[in-house]
Enzyme design. Sequence first.
Site, PDB file in Angstrom:
ATOM      1  N   HIS A 286      -4.878  -0.793   5.616  1.00  0.00           N
ATOM      2  CA  HIS A 286      -4.579  -0.013   6.783  1.00  0.00           C
ATOM      3  C   HIS A 286      -5.272  -0.002   7.977  1.00  0.00           C
ATOM      4  O   HIS A 286      -5.862   0.932   8.690  1.00  0.00           O
ATOM      5  CB  HIS A 286      -4.104   1.517   6.612  1.00  0.00           C
TER       6      HIS A 286
ATOM      7  N   ALA B 188      -3.617  14.898   5.579  1.00  0.00           N
ATOM      8  CA  ALA B 188      -3.312  13.656   6.061  1.00  0.00           C
ATOM      9  C   ALA B 188      -2.453  12.770   5.608  1.00  0.00           C
ATOM     10  O   ALA B 188      -2.668  12.647   4.297  1.00  0.00           O
ATOM     11  CB  ALA B 188      -4.901  13.098   6.470  1.00  0.00           C
TER      12      ALA B 188
ATOM     13  N   HIS C  25       1.576   5.310  -1.787  1.00  0.00           N
ATOM     14  CA  HIS C  25       1.269   6.453  -2.405  1.00  0.00           C
ATOM     15  C   HIS C  25       2.639   7.060  -2.986  1.00  0.00           C
ATOM     16  O   HIS C  25       3.496   7.386  -2.372  1.00  0.00           O
ATOM     17  CB  HIS C  25       0.738   7.650  -1.767  1.00  0.00           C
TER      18      HIS C  25
ATOM     19  N   LYS D 240      -8.978  -0.100  -6.483  1.00  0.00           N
ATOM     20  CA  LYS D 240      -8.836   0.464  -5.270  1.00  0.00           C
ATOM     21  C   LYS D 240     -10.144   1.066  -5.011  1.00  0.00           C
ATOM     22  O   LYS D 240     -10.579   2.047  -5.775  1.00  0.00           O
ATOM     23  CB  LYS D 240      -7.800   1.469  -4.805  1.00  0.00           C
TER      24      LYS D 240
ATOM     25  N   HIS E 215       0.944  -1.195  -0.156  1.00  0.00           N
ATOM     26  CA  HIS E 215       0.174  -0.047  -0.016  1.00  0.00           C
ATOM     27  C   HIS E 215       0.772   1.132   0.014  1.00  0.00           C
ATOM     28  O   HIS E 215       1.400   1.545   1.228  1.00  0.00           O
ATOM     29  CB  HIS E 215      -0.771   0.044   1.263  1.00  0.00           C
TER      30      HIS E 215
ATOM     31  N   ASP F 202       1.174   2.501   3.380  1.00  0.00           N
ATOM     32  CA  ASP F 202       0.276   3.693   3.327  1.00  0.00           C
ATOM     33  C   ASP F 202       1.307   5.243   3.447  1.00  0.00           C
ATOM     34  O   ASP F 202       0.787   6.116   3.786  1.00  0.00           O
ATOM     35  CB  ASP F 202      -0.579   3.655   4.272  1.00  0.00           C
TER      36      ASP F 202
ATOM     37  N   ASN G 232      -4.993   7.300  -6.311  1.00  0.00           N
ATOM     38  CA  ASN G 232      -5.480   8.717  -6.292  1.00  0.00           C
ATOM     39  C   ASN G 232      -4.669   9.801  -6.222  1.00  0.00           C
ATOM     40  O   ASN G 232      -4.499  10.451  -5.506  1.00  0.00           O
ATOM     41  CB  ASN G 232      -6.070   8.329  -4.789  1.00  0.00           C
TER      42      ASN G 232
ATOM     43  N   ARG H 223       2.297   9.713  -5.500  1.00  0.00           N
ATOM     44  CA  ARG H 223       2.268  11.050  -6.183  1.00  0.00           C
ATOM     45  C   ARG H 223       2.610  11.070  -7.645  1.00  0.00           C
ATOM     46  O   ARG H 223       2.455   9.973  -8.568  1.00  0.00           O
ATOM     47  CB  ARG H 223       2.574  12.173  -5.414  1.00  0.00           C
TER      48      ARG H 223
ATOM     49  N   HIS I  78     -10.450   1.295   1.176  1.00  0.00           N
ATOM     50  CA  HIS I  78     -10.113   2.359   2.408  1.00  0.00           C
ATOM     51  C   HIS I  78     -11.391   2.403   3.135  1.00  0.00           C
ATOM     52  O   HIS I  78     -12.452   2.993   2.790  1.00  0.00           O
ATOM     53  CB  HIS I  78      -9.701   3.651   1.922  1.00  0.00           C
TER      54      HIS I  78
ATOM     55  N   HIS J 160       3.509  14.172   1.725  1.00  0.00           N
ATOM     56  CA  HIS J 160       2.950  15.803   1.194  1.00  0.00           C
ATOM     57  C   HIS J 160       3.966  16.806   1.628  1.00  0.00           C
ATOM     58  O   HIS J 160       4.973  16.684   2.239  1.00  0.00           O
ATOM     59  CB  HIS J 160       2.090  16.082   2.160  1.00  0.00           C
TER      60      HIS J 160
END
Length: 348
Positions: free
Chosen positions: A172, A260, A18, A99, A16, A244, A44, A20, A138, A248
């Site tokens: 998660h 978050a 991210h 997802k 899992h 996860d 996402n 970007r 999620h 950011h």
Amino acid sequence: MNNKNSFIIDSPLDMHLHLRDDDMLKLVAPLTSKYFSAALVMPNIVPPITTKEALLSYKQRIKEACKNDSFSPQLTIFFQTDYSYEFLKDIKDEIIAVKLYPFGVTTNSETGVASMDVDILRPVLESMEKLEIPLCVHGETKGFIMDREKEFLPIYESLAINFPKLMIIMEHISSEESITLLEKYDNLYATITVHHLMLTLDDVLGGMLNPHTFCKPVVKKPTDKEALRKLALCAHEKVMFGSDSAPHQKEAKECHDGAAGVFTSPIALQVLTQLFEENGKLENLNAFVSLNAQKIYNLIPTKKQIELIKEDFRVPQSYQYKNEEVVPLFAEQTLSWSIKSVKDKDDY
């Protein structure tokens, strides 16, 4: 050879992740690809991945960002209720899962599913069942922040009952209640993060507010953390590591409406090795970070060996690339394990 001062992880997998896009992708992707054989990448981004063209384009951008490493990005698409059987069949060989984000529950989920009514989801989920495409979820509602995962559990149960041949990944998980449900249905599996194994809500706001520990689902009570640790440390066959890790920009975290997400990719293996060693469970670490995911997803990863040694590692204050700056979990703190070497399949 593993001993009290060194440990080898074979083909670690992050199920899992991210990554970007654009410069942020170029910053964070190599921090995973250097140390992991593969990772399940979330869809996402903006706009979300919903077409084959967008999927293949994103995969190529990831490969370009990770070009110096032996690494296999495992792609997902963003669940939509209008996917046809023909579309899913055509894209099946390019994805590892679909997802599902409920509308508005986390970062970039504004186009998520507005209704979790089984009859609305049924056409797509029945197609996924027939095609043996896993569903990653999620699992949160928009209720009170501490209860959102618990409130979603009846939805998980409904999905498990209505689609018994559909592999469903509870992403998660962060609560004791989720563990109870996980063990009730054969088609439910779960990922567990570093931060849910290491933190409680006290670490977020028990003293001075720490925005770099704020995530969704939020970290919860000590009893939840201990229950998750028990599950991970025994490498329960239905759970696997999924960081996860969610980068950011520093200023997007350190502001009045901070985003978050906890960034853990470059420290995950060191933290997990420390945790498993401190609890006398190092022999289970390879199962938690690799073997279980291989079995659950029927995945054959690129061979890679990560050797860690019992030597202090000072976590950097931040990681930077051009105008992007990301602060990791445990920034400027010292961990007791360091990564000594990375060997790809041609090196051993």
